[in-house]
Structure formats: C-alpha cells, structure tokens
Scaffold this motif. Structure first.
Motif, mmCIF file in Angstrom:
data_model
loop_
_atom_site.group_PDB
_atom_site.id
_atom_site.type_symbol
_atom_site.label_atom_id
_atom_site.label_comp_id
_atom_site.label_asym_id
_atom_site.label_seq_id
_atom_site.Cartn_x
_atom_site.Cartn_y
_atom_site.Cartn_z
ATOM 1 N N GLU A 152 0.841 -1.193 0.000
ATOM 2 C CA GLU A 152 0.000 0.000 0.000
ATOM 3 C C GLU A 152 0.879 1.248 0.000
ATOM 4 O OE1 GLU A 152 -2.233 -0.416 3.538
ATOM 5 O OE2 GLU A 152 -3.761 -1.732 2.639
ATOM 6 N N PRO A 153 0.450 2.312 -0.692
ATOM 7 C CA PRO A 153 1.229 3.564 -0.668
ATOM 8 C C PRO A 153 1.340 4.096 0.752
ATOM 9 C CG PRO A 153 -0.450 3.620 -2.385
ATOM 10 C CD PRO A 153 -0.747 2.429 -1.541
ATOM 11 N N ASN A 154 2.513 4.603 1.092
ATOM 12 C CA ASN A 154 2.752 5.109 2.438
ATOM 13 C C ASN A 154 3.492 6.448 2.334
ATOM 14 O OD1 ASN A 154 4.117 5.544 5.080
ATOM 15 N ND2 ASN A 154 3.239 3.538 5.576
ATOM 16 N N ALA A 155 2.861 7.507 2.848
ATOM 17 C CA ALA A 155 3.431 8.853 2.726
ATOM 18 C C ALA A 155 4.784 8.949 3.422
ATOM 19 C CB ALA A 155 2.459 9.876 3.319
ATOM 20 N N HIS A 156 4.963 8.207 4.506
ATOM 21 C CA HIS A 156 6.220 8.281 5.250
ATOM 22 C C HIS A 156 7.378 7.713 4.436
ATOM 23 C CE1 HIS A 156 8.807 8.619 8.717
ATOM 24 N NE2 HIS A 156 9.114 7.330 8.662
ATOM 25 N N PHE A 157 7.076 6.825 3.514
ATOM 26 C CA PHE A 157 8.095 6.225 2.657
ATOM 27 C C PHE A 157 7.946 6.736 1.220
ATOM 28 C CE2 PHE A 157 7.692 3.386 6.260
ATOM 29 C CZ PHE A 157 9.025 3.159 6.602
ATOM 30 N N SER A 158 7.809 8.051 1.112
ATOM 31 C CA SER A 158 7.770 8.747 -0.186
ATOM 32 C C SER A 158 6.663 8.222 -1.083
ATOM 33 C CB SER A 158 9.121 8.609 -0.899
ATOM 34 O OG SER A 158 10.154 9.098 -0.107
ATOM 35 N N ASN A 159 5.559 7.793 -0.470
ATOM 36 C CA ASN A 159 4.399 7.285 -1.204
ATOM 37 C C ASN A 159 4.704 6.028 -2.017
ATOM 38 O OD1 ASN A 159 2.325 9.125 -0.408
ATOM 39 N ND2 ASN A 159 3.305 10.682 -1.678
ATOM 40 N N LEU A 160 5.756 5.320 -1.660
ATOM 41 C CA LEU A 160 6.033 4.028 -2.285
ATOM 42 C C LEU A 160 5.049 2.997 -1.738
ATOM 43 C CD1 LEU A 160 9.939 3.939 -2.095
ATOM 44 C CD2 LEU A 160 8.522 4.489 -4.066
ATOM 45 N N ARG A 161 4.819 1.957 -2.517
ATOM 46 C CA ARG A 161 3.936 0.873 -2.084
ATOM 47 C C ARG A 161 4.748 -0.089 -1.217
ATOM 48 N NH1 ARG A 161 -0.742 0.060 -4.693
ATOM 49 N NH2 ARG A 161 -0.521 -2.197 -4.584
ATOM 50 N N VAL A 162 4.403 -0.158 0.056
ATOM 51 C CA VAL A 162 5.175 -0.963 1.006
ATOM 52 C C VAL A 162 4.226 -1.763 1.892
ATOM 53 C CG1 VAL A 162 7.099 0.665 1.040
ATOM 54 C CG2 VAL A 162 5.253 0.912 2.709
ATOM 55 N N ASN A 163 4.820 -2.683 2.660
ATOM 56 C CA ASN A 163 4.095 -3.476 3.646
ATOM 57 C C ASN A 163 4.763 -3.231 4.988
ATOM 58 O OD1 ASN A 163 3.270 -5.619 5.405
ATOM 59 N ND2 ASN A 163 2.609 -6.798 3.621
ATOM 60 N N THR A 164 4.089 -2.510 5.887
ATOM 61 C CA THR A 164 4.693 -2.148 7.165
ATOM 62 C C THR A 164 4.526 -3.226 8.228
ATOM 63 O OG1 THR A 164 2.677 -0.924 7.725
ATOM 64 C CG2 THR A 164 4.511 0.333 6.797
ATOM 65 N N SER A 165 3.965 -4.387 7.835
ATOM 66 C CA SER A 165 3.830 -5.507 8.771
ATOM 67 C C SER A 165 4.919 -6.551 8.584
ATOM 68 C CB SER A 165 2.462 -6.191 8.596
ATOM 69 O OG SER A 165 1.419 -5.277 8.830
ATOM 70 N N LEU A 166 5.519 -6.587 7.392
ATOM 71 C CA LEU A 166 6.493 -7.623 7.074
ATOM 72 C C LEU A 166 7.667 -7.034 6.298
ATOM 73 C CD1 LEU A 166 4.080 -10.447 5.864
ATOM 74 C CD2 LEU A 166 5.433 -10.505 7.973
ATOM 75 N N SER A 167 8.774 -7.743 6.332
ATOM 76 C CA SER A 167 9.920 -7.416 5.487
ATOM 77 C C SER A 167 9.913 -8.339 4.275
ATOM 78 C CB SER A 167 11.229 -7.587 6.267
ATOM 79 O OG SER A 167 11.384 -8.938 6.688
ATOM 80 N N SER A 168 10.730 -8.002 3.300
ATOM 81 C CA SER A 168 10.905 -8.870 2.132
ATOM 82 C C SER A 168 12.392 -9.080 1.915
ATOM 83 C CB SER A 168 10.239 -8.274 0.889
ATOM 84 O OG SER A 168 10.777 -6.998 0.596
ATOM 85 N N VAL A 169 12.721 -10.086 1.100
ATOM 86 C CA VAL A 169 14.118 -10.490 0.923
ATOM 87 C C VAL A 169 14.524 -10.313 -0.527
ATOM 88 C CG1 VAL A 169 15.765 -12.394 1.081
ATOM 89 C CG2 VAL A 169 14.002 -12.118 2.845
ATOM 90 N N GLN A 170 15.629 -9.613 -0.741
ATOM 91 C CA GLN A 170 16.168 -9.389 -2.081
ATOM 92 C C GLN A 170 17.479 -10.136 -2.223
ATOM 93 O OE1 GLN A 170 19.108 -7.383 -2.450
ATOM 94 N NE2 GLN A 170 19.213 -7.488 -4.676
ATOM 95 N N LEU A 171 17.707 -10.695 -3.409
ATOM 96 C CA LEU A 171 18.973 -11.343 -3.714
ATOM 97 C C LEU A 171 19.481 -10.851 -5.065
ATOM 98 C CD1 LEU A 171 16.925 -13.834 -2.489
ATOM 99 C CD2 LEU A 171 19.174 -14.895 -2.341
ATOM 100 N N PRO A 172 20.782 -10.616 -5.197
ATOM 101 C CA PRO A 172 21.304 -10.273 -6.519
ATOM 102 C C PRO A 172 21.194 -11.460 -7.453
ATOM 103 C CG PRO A 172 23.090 -10.524 -4.931
ATOM 104 C CD PRO A 172 21.824 -10.611 -4.155
ATOM 105 N N THR A 173 21.216 -11.190 -8.729
ATOM 106 C CA THR A 173 21.007 -12.240 -9.727
ATOM 107 C C THR A 173 22.020 -13.362 -9.606
ATOM 108 O OG1 THR A 173 20.037 -10.627 -11.240
ATOM 109 C CG2 THR A 173 20.838 -12.665 -12.211
ATOM 110 N N ASN A 174 23.241 -13.066 -9.187
ATOM 111 C CA ASN A 174 24.268 -14.105 -9.136
ATOM 112 C C ASN A 174 24.192 -14.982 -7.891
ATOM 113 O OD1 ASN A 174 25.258 -11.633 -7.751
ATOM 114 N ND2 ASN A 174 26.997 -12.930 -7.282
ATOM 115 N N VAL A 175 23.245 -14.725 -7.001
ATOM 116 C CA VAL A 175 23.087 -15.540 -5.792
ATOM 117 C C VAL A 175 21.866 -16.446 -5.967
ATOM 118 C CG1 VAL A 175 22.651 -15.508 -3.316
ATOM 119 C CG2 VAL A 175 24.184 -13.807 -4.334
ATOM 120 N N TYR A 176 22.070 -17.752 -5.822
ATOM 121 C CA TYR A 176 21.010 -18.748 -6.010
ATOM 122 C C TYR A 176 20.024 -18.674 -4.853
ATOM 123 C CZ TYR A 176 18.869 -23.352 -6.775
ATOM 124 O OH TYR A 176 17.983 -24.389 -6.974
#
Length: 1061
Positions: A152-176
């Motif tokens: 959901e958009p969040n004004a505190h995070f520059s109106n980006l769509r975020v989830n303030t209940s959970l985190s998410s995990v990012q991996l670079p392409t070279n990491v399986y």
C-alpha cells in the motif's frame, strides 16, 4: 557640469574630456547624439513611476507603518551563534541516538536467532522474495517464492507501495535463491520481522531498516517490490554497499600489486582489471590505497602517487579505475621487487603516523609466482606480521596454486583463484571476512555512520523518491563458541536517516534570512549543505561561522550567521484569540517544510497540515501535540500585524475597473516566521506565472533550506529600494504569454539601535506594462532642450534596462530580454567592466560533470591508416567474443543460479561504456555584480573602424540600470562575454614572461592530488586478534574447464598482441 570618463579608460580619455564639454556625447559623422541630461531624466522619471506603482500595489508603506506601530511590543534579541550550534547539536544527537538504538535491537535479535538456529542442509523454506512477490505464472498461480504480499502507498516512505507488517528479501542475480546457506540465513532472520515493527512503532521517524547477510541476501523493512533493470538483472548486492563494508571492517591501508607481464595478456588481464575495480569498490573514505604494476620493472600506475598512499575517496577510486583500464601486459614479471616496494610504503606510512593507522594489507594479483619470493616475507613480515597479504591467482592454471596459498596463509591473509569475471565479486569479498575476524572475536559492535549518498541502486525504479541519506550500521556476529576462532560475520544491520529530517532540527527562523546550517564528516566532506551548487545571481555577504561536534558520531555541525541583521531575531507577542482569528484567513499559508508542530510521529497527526496542527495546539484540542512555542508565537504576531494587508489588496482589486490597465497579477508578502500572504488582482486563469508561490517553484517559497529568493535579495537592498527580477512563464502557455517581473522590498525594524528584517513584500508586475511605462518615460525631455528630438524608440538609439547582475530586463527586441548583456553587447559590458561599473567574480562548482579528454591524437588517424581502423574493429570483435565465451562457459561450469553474474557483468560493462560520457570535475564561471557607488558613467568605445558612444544611469530606488547606446557602430571585434562554465585544469601557463613547461604543469596538478585532507580518524581499530584462526586462509576454487575457455589461449596466440591489451 560636463561629465568626463573615469581615469581607467585608455588613450582616448584626454580627447573625450574635451569632447564632453557640452551636455551631450558628441558623435562622429553619421552618429546620433546622446543627451546626458535627457538620459538622466528618463531614468529618474522611470524610477519615480516604478516606485509609485510598486508601493501602491504592494502596500509596502502600509506594512512598514504597521510594524512601526507595534514597535513598543517588539524586542530584538542578539543571536548567540555558539549557543545556537550547541543546541542544534544536542537535538541532532538525541535523534540519532534513537536510530542507533533501533539498529542495536536488530543486532541483538539477529545474534540471538543465530544462537538458536541449527544449520539444516536440506531445509525447505518459502519466503517473500522481493522480485517474485505478487508474480503469477501463465496459469494464474503465484510463482514459487512469489506469494501474495499486500503493498500500500505510504506517505512516510515517499508514497512508495510498502508493507509495514512484514519485510521482504532481495537477492542479486548471481546468488542462487535456494542455496542452503541462503535458506538457512533467511529462515534465521525471520526473527527480525517483529523487531522491525516494534522499532517503527517506538520511533515512527525511522525509515528503511535492513539486514544485509554475508551470504548475499538483503532483508528490508518495510517490505517492498523490487524491480530488475532493463536487462532483467538485479545487480544490487548489499555486501558492496558502503555501510556494509564500513561496519564489517576497520579502516585499512591497501597496496594492490598487479602482475602485468606478458603471460597476463588477453582474458587474464581482463579478469585482473575487473578484480582490481571490485577491490576498489570495497574501499571508502577512511581507507588509503595505491596500485603498483610490475613486469620487467615496477611502476606506480599513477606516477604522481609514487611512494605514498592516498585516501580512497570517490575521486581517487575512479581515477585508479581509469588508469587500470589502460594497463598493458608485456615483459617478464619481477614480483619480489614489487612486494618490497609495497611493504616499504606501508612501513613508512605506519612510522609517520599517516594513513588509517589500523589494518594494512597487500593484494597480490598474478597468474603465478615463479621466483624466490620467500626472502621478502622473511625480511618484512615474519617475526611480527603487521601486514596481511591476500593473493588472487588469475586464470584457470593451477600450477602455482600452492605457492599463492603459502603466501596468503603465512601472512594472515586469504587465497582465492579467479578464473572468470563472474568469480571476482564473491572471491574479493573473502578478504572482508578475514579483516572482520578480530572485531568478531572481540564482539565489538562498532557503530558506523556513512558519508552522504543517494541510493539510486536501492530503489532505482522509484527515482522520484531519491533523497540524500546517511546510514547507521553495526556488524552482526556469530556468538557460537565452536566458531569463535573463525570469527564468523553473519552480516550487517542498518537503518537510513534522511538528511532532510536531520536538518529540520536546525530551524530556518533561528538562522535569519541568509543563515544556514551544514554538516561535515570526519574526513572533511560535506554531509549536508543548502547550497551544494553555486548560482549565477550572487550577493556579497559577511558571515560568522560556528562549529561543534555531534557526540557519538563522526559528524560536525556548522552554523553560519550573516553579520548585521542576520545576527538579530525579532520577537513579538499577541493574544492567542486575536492571532487565531487572523491565522485562519484562507490567503495565508505557512512554510510546509518547517516544523511548527511535530506531526510525523503519531500516525493520527500525519494527515494534519502545519496550520491545522497549530490550531489544535493553541485551542487545546489535542494536548498530545508538541509544537515550537517560540515559532508559533511569532507566527501569531505576524498574522496580526500583516492582517490589514489583505483588506488593502482587496480594495485595490475592487477599485480597479475592468477597462483599467493591467499592472500586476498579484501582491504577496512573507515574514521571518515562514508566513506567506498573497492576493490576486486578476482571475486565477489570467495569472501569467501560475507556479509562483507554489511548491512547484521552490525558489519563490519558504523551504527547509532557504527563504524565498525575492525575500533574500530584498534584504540586501538599501532601505526603501525595490529589487526586480524577470521571470519567464513556463509550460504550454510559455512563449505566447508575456513574462512577469517579480518586485520586492524588505521591511526592517529598528529597536534600541538594533535592526532586524521583519518581512518582505512585493508584486508580480506584468512585463508588457513595465515596457509601456518605460517607453512613456523615454518620451520626456528636459525643459531647456525644446521639442524632444530623441527617444529610446528611435532607430539610432539602443536602450536596455539591466539588473544588478547584468541580465536584460527590457529591450526593444523581445528575444534579448532575460539574456545576459555580455551575450548581446559584449563591447558595452567589457567597457563597463574596465570602468568598474561591474565587478567580475569567479564562482566554482566542485560537483560538476565534464566530458573526458579524448585519448586520440588525431581524428584523422583511421583515414590515414585503414589498417589501424581494421585492427581496432578486430580488437573490438575479439573482446566481445571473449565476453560471450566467458558468459557461455560460466553457465556451463557452475549451477544455473550462479552463472547469471557473467550476464550481469556483461550487460553492466556495456551500460557503463554508454554512461561513461561524463566524469566528475571542477568548473569555474564568471558572475557580474554592479557596484552601487557608481550611479552614472558615459564614454566612447573604440571598435576599430568606428566608435560607439554609451551612457549608463542608475534608476532610483531599484537594482536597475538604464543603458543607452549607439547601434550604428559594428563592435563585433569584441568577443562575447559569456557565463559558460569551463573546466579547471589546475595548470599554470605563463608567469613573469617565463614559459612554464609541461613538467611544471603536471607538478602543480600532482601536488593537488597528493595533498592530504584534514581529517579526524575513526575512534576504533581492530587489526589482529591472537585467537583468530590464521589457517582458515582459502583454497582452490571449484572450476571445470570448458572447450571455449581452453581455446582462448590459442586465439590469443594467433592474434596480434596489441589486439588483446
């Protein structure tokens, strides 16, 4: 009285004084006369008309009277700069301490979770992958690791769509993404989710929180969808970020030693260059570095840096990368001499107490050690090893692997083999794990703060949200007893701090019209400053500077106050009831960036405007609101004092008949408390500049960094004087619509012989009305002249109205309005400069971007030598083929997920070539300022075949000048005077008639590059620990040969050597 030229004029001056015995400048044959008294009359008439019109429509005299009436209720307080900077520093320290506490909570939770977790090789675990969340396959089902994730958009995070209940995990392409190490780490770090949420609830001003794992995954809160680049690649690797590297290691001195002998030709040299660039990317401003290349002899790739280490700031890192890209393989390697030189540099710097005074390391890149190198280590590093040696075996040849490993293991370093470009990233990161061991074994959780950066790599798909940041970070260790001697770094926890939020703790209203606050890092770099780029309209100010440290951070705070009115603050008082009544007027606004009341902590307050919050605070409707009581009191006072202006402006608008001439679009005022009032004299649809006084035109409103431009300029004008600025309309209505002129004047208040600026007031005047007023004024002539024979509309006279910075406000030719005088009439500006009417000031831009100098000696070279062109094309094809074979081989020789980095590197190299059109540089450009003491001059300009006469006259009560010239004389022999930026070369050309040699020029540039900046070293250092396991020092990489790569040496042997440099 006849007017003669200033003594600064050249030879014609004596003749001119004779010629000017009358009241006119005497022309040569065919030229028009310019009556001096008539020009003065035109200027005075135009000045009076301007003053009467602007004072009437702005109500400036009324506003001045209203502040005069309340002088008994005013006091002017002197600002104590030292007390002010200390107060700001304490507030910033309190804010930053809250961020540190949040990161400490993450570190503690992560280490506890690791203690409780047992590694499971066969773990199966689904998690929210930032790239895959909410993605569906062809059948409409969610893809693996891509379950539904509410955003959901969040004004505190520059109106980006975020989830303030959970985190998410990012991996670079070279990491399986299903590697057992990744799955176990992600599973363990799930324990951070409740801590993220609790931190944010405890301190709602927190922004991004995250954990970067040493295995390569990045857990970010709030959870967000991550978008790959145009090639479908995620190149962001948290382990490459400055905050990760700074937190994982202590400061270090590094000497990179690279083999450039003949055996390194072709692919090996390409891998070595990429590896060096990767190492450079792991260094920061607290590190020092140099690079030595060796073949038949040793040489510093930057001769200017011979025998020293230089700070690994961005400029030096990029400079080294450029030099590395030009390395050529030839000759026979002499490793022992290169190693001796590296040890001697490090020893000298350590003894001289220079450099980082912490870790010291040598990075050795070669395809093999074939000589007697052991005596070097016995001499410099055996009894009491002070320098770690990291070895990188380049290529697939394993003959010398044992020797390279011996060097690393006997010098507390680490050995790796790098066979492809795709191997470089992971293998280079190993040295960071080794350097982190002493800190991990000691369990020293050092807190680090980064320099300012704009993290375009983190949220590249959301460019509009980018802001300047600093990051606070801490290392996360394994506390398991069985791994203590290995010093296992689990990762780094961190949180971002937007510098805008930090600088809000230095309120604008306490700093005065021109004052400001700024932050420096321990390395002397600007962390935050309101004027990062210079302007072309300048003011001369005398400032006082005040400094202090911000405790428990590497930052220092500076406060700048302008002498005079800048060191005084105006204080008034009024009743809440009266102030509230006037505060609620619909045409009144407050500075949206200023903090009158704190609305960003309580979620219920975030929807309130500052004025709404202030009203709730004053009425007691919301007792939980915290407000700046001093600022609120000043706003109420200003609202009461300026309230009569609304009635005045409204009466003007009502009294103006429909048929009356349209003079101005609006009137406006601003006060030192950030209050703005405005009133339209026309319908909103008829306003020429619709962005004025809106957030779309930041220069015209109060911001966190600045008072409005019209306010700042007015504050430096003499009392009762108006400043005029031409503003051309923007948008679709632009070219067809007449421009508008912003006119403003300051309102000063004096109490007990102290003066402070209370407000500024002005109008937006129609340019077409201003033109008609000017042409009417130039129809006047003095009584003794008889009928008016001259006018500015005559073809034999050119008339300009220019402002105090030399920009044309009015001209007979519309296309010249808004341009710089030096572009339109360079002869006239040159003469005015020589007479001291204008002074030239050189401005410097230390953040400019320039085109790099071409390395081609002649653009015609390919035409002269077709063979050269053919060889260049062949070389390009071979390079592309090598990269293609490398990419293909990487896919075949490793797991599918790991091979993708070759593709990422391949695309990145092409993208980098395209973007490498500009490079950082310093530029300079001239700006021009009128000297107020010179109000009138006249003279004749020698243009070779003819002479050009001119008269300059100050227009009273303004920053404007009237220039009248003779257009019949062609003065094109004078080159244009431009305000274009030119690169600063830092070289001398001629001095005292002595030609300076290129060697001297290079020396000047070298001295600048070698100069050590004043800096404050970080407080902590973790170089060695007696319990660390020095035998954990690496091994041979898992590689398997493939046909294409086996054929590459054959290709290199068949092709001419110069093609594979």
């Amino acid at each position: 009285m006849p007017r003669c030229l200033r003594p600064s004029l050249r030879k014609p001056a004596v003749i001119l004084c004779l010629l000017l015995s009358s009241t006119s400048l005497c022309p040569t044959r065919g030229q028009a006369m310019i009556p001096l008294e008539t020009v003065k009359l035109w200027a005075d008439t135009f000045g009076r008309s301007l003053y009467d019109t602007v004072t009437k429509h702005s109500g400036s005299l009324l506003l001045q009277k209203k502040y005069k009436d309340v002088e008994p209720n005013l006091r002017i307080q002197e600002v104590d700069g030292l007390e002010l900077v200390k107060k700001f520093s304490e507030d910033m320290e309190t804010m930053l301490r809250r961020k540190v506490e949040a990161v400490k909570n993450l570190v503690e939770a992560a280490e506890e979770a690791d203690l409780d977790h047992e590694f499971n090789e066969s773990l199966v675990f689904d998690y929210y992958n930032s790239v895959l969340i909410n993605e569906r396959d062809a059948s409409g089902e969610y893809v693996e690791l891509g379950a539904e994730f509410v955003l959901e958009p969040n004004a505190h995070f520059s109106n980006l769509r975020v989830n303030t209940s959970l985190s998410s995990v990012q991996l670079p392409t070279n990491v399986y993404n299903k590697d057992p190490d990744i799955l176990n780490g992600v599973y363990m770090s799930e324990a951070l989710n409740p801590v993220f949420v609790e931190n944010f609830q405890r301190d709602p001003t927190l922004t991004w929180q995250y954990f970067g794992s040493s295995t390569g995954f990045f857990r970010i809160y709030p959870g967000i969808k991550w978008t790959p680049d145009e090639n479908g690649v995620i190149t962001f690797d948290c382990r490459n970020r400055g905050w990760y590297i700074q937190a994982a290691t202590s400061p270090k001195d590094v000497v990179i030693v690279v083999d450039t002998s003949g055996s390194m030709k072709g692919l090996r040299m390409a891998i070595a260059k990429h590896t060096i660039s990767t190492i450079l990317d792991t260094l920061g401003e607290n590190d020092f570095v140099n690079i030595i290349a060796y073949n038949d002899y040793i040489h510093y790739i930057e001769p200017c840096f011979k025998g020293i280490l230089v700070q690994a700031d961005r400029d030096n890192r990029e400079h080294f990368k450029q030099l590395v890209s030009e390395l050529v393989a030839k000759g026979v390697g002499v490793m022992d001499q290169a190693l001796k030189e590296a040890f001697q540099i490090l020893k000298r710097f350590q003894e001289a107490r220079q450099g980082s005074l912490c870790n010291q390391a040598i990075m050795l890149l070669t395809d093999g050690a074939v000589e007697d190198y052991e005596p070097v280590f016995e001499k410099y590093n055996q009894l009491d090893p002070k320098v770690r040696v990291f070895t990188y075996l380049i290529g697939r040849e394993v003959t010398f692997a044992d020797r390279m490993k011996w060097i690393a293991c006997n010098n507390k370093g680490y050995y790796t083999q790098i066979s492809t470009l795709a191997d470089a990233q992971e293998n280079v990161m190993e040295y960071l794990h080794v350097l982190s061991r002493p800190m991990v074994i000691n369990h020293d959780h050092d807190i680090i703060w980064t320099e300012a950066y704009m993290d375009s790599k983190l949220l590249a798909s959301q460019a509009q949200s980018l802001v300047l940041l600093t990051t606070v970070a801490m290392p996360v260790f394994s506390r398991k007893n069985e791994t203590r001697s290995h010093g296992i770094l689990l990762g780094v926890a961190g949180s971002d701090v937007a510098l805008r939020e930090l600088m809000k703790l230095a309120p604008r209203y306490k700093l005065g019209v021109h004052g400001y606050a700024f932050l420096n890092t321990n390395n002397g770099y600007i962390l935050s400053h309101p004027d990062l780029r210079p302007l072309k309209r300048v003011l001369f100010l005398t400032n006082d500077y005040f400094f202090t440290d911000i405790s428990d951070t590497p930052f220092s705070l500076g406060v700048v106050l302008t002498q005079g009115h800048g060191e005084h603050i105006l204080l008034g008082n009024t009743s809440v009831e009266e102030g509230l009544h006037d505060l609620l007027h619909p045409d009144l606004t407050l500075a949206s960036d200023w903090i009158y009341c704190i609305t960003d902590i309580d979620p219920d307050h975030r929807k309130l405007s500052q004025r709404e919050a202030m009203v709730r605070f004053l009425t007691g409707e919301d007792p939980d609101l915290e407000c700046d009581e001093e600022l609120v009191r000043e706003v109420l006072f200003d609202a009461v004092v300026t309230a009569p202006m609304e009635a005045y402006w409204t009466a003007l608008a009502l009294n103006a008949s429909e048929e009356s001439e349209r003079v101005a679009d609006m009137a406006f005022l601003g006060t030192r408390a950030g209050l703005l009032r405005s009133s339209l004299f026309v319908g909103s649809e008829k306003v020429s500049n619709k962005k004025f006084l809106t957030p779309g035109d930041k220069a015209s409103v109060f911001t966190m960094d600045h008072f409005p431009l019209w306010y700042r300029q007015a504050a430096e004008q003499p009392a009762g004087s108006f400043i005029f600025n031409l503003r051309t309309p923007e948008g679709p209505e632009g070219p067809g619509e007449p421009g508008v002129v912003t006119v403003s004047t300051a309102v000063a208040v004096t109490v007990d012989e102290k003066t402070a600026i209370a407000a500024a007031v002005g109008i937006q005047m129609r340019l077409d009305f201003l033109q008609r007023m000017f042409w009417a004024a130039t129809q006047q002539c003095s009584a003794g002249d008889g009928p008016c024979t001259k006018s500015c509309q005559d073809s034999d006279l050119d008339c300009f109205i220019v402002d105090n910075n030399g920009f044309i406000l009015l001209s007979e030719r519309p296309q010249e309005m808004g341009r710089f005088l030096g572009e339109v009439d360079s002869a006239l500006l040159t003469q005015l400069l020589s007479m001291g009417v204008f002074s030239q000031v050189t401005m410097y831009d230390y953040q400019a971007m320039c085109k790099p100098p071409s390395h081609h000696h002649s653009a015609a070279r390919p035409l002269v030598s077709p063979i050269s062109a053919l060889l260049t094309a062949t070389r390009w094809l071979v390079n592309e083929l090598l990269l293609f074979l490398l990419e293909w081989s990487a896919w075949g020789s490793r797991r599918a997920g790991h091979g993708a980095q070759a593709k990422a590197v391949f695309h990145h190299s092409h993208k980098h070539r395209k973007q490498d059109m500009l490079q950082p540089c310093d530029t300079e450009y001239p700006v021009f300022v009128h000297q107020r003491a010179i109000q009138e001059v006249n003279g004749i300009i020698d243009c070779g075949a003819c002479q050009k006469i001119f008269v300059m006259q100050q227009i009273p009560n303004s920053n404007l000048l009237l220039l009248v010239t003779d257009p019949t004389c062609d003065c094109s022999i004078f080159p244009p005077v431009l305000q274009e930026a030119t690169e600063v070369k830092y070289i001398l050309l001629i001095c005292h008639n002595v030609q300076v040699t290129p060697a001297h020029n290079a020396s000047i540039k070298c001295d600048r590059m070698r100069s050590q900046k004043l800096r404050r070293r970080p407080d902590s250092c973790h170089a060695f620990h007696p319990e660390e396991n020095a035998q954990d020092c690496g091994g041979t990489s898992e590689t398997c040969a493939s046909l294409p790569l086996l054929l590459l040496p054959l290709c290199a042997w068949l092709l001419p050597p110069q093609l594979l440099r």
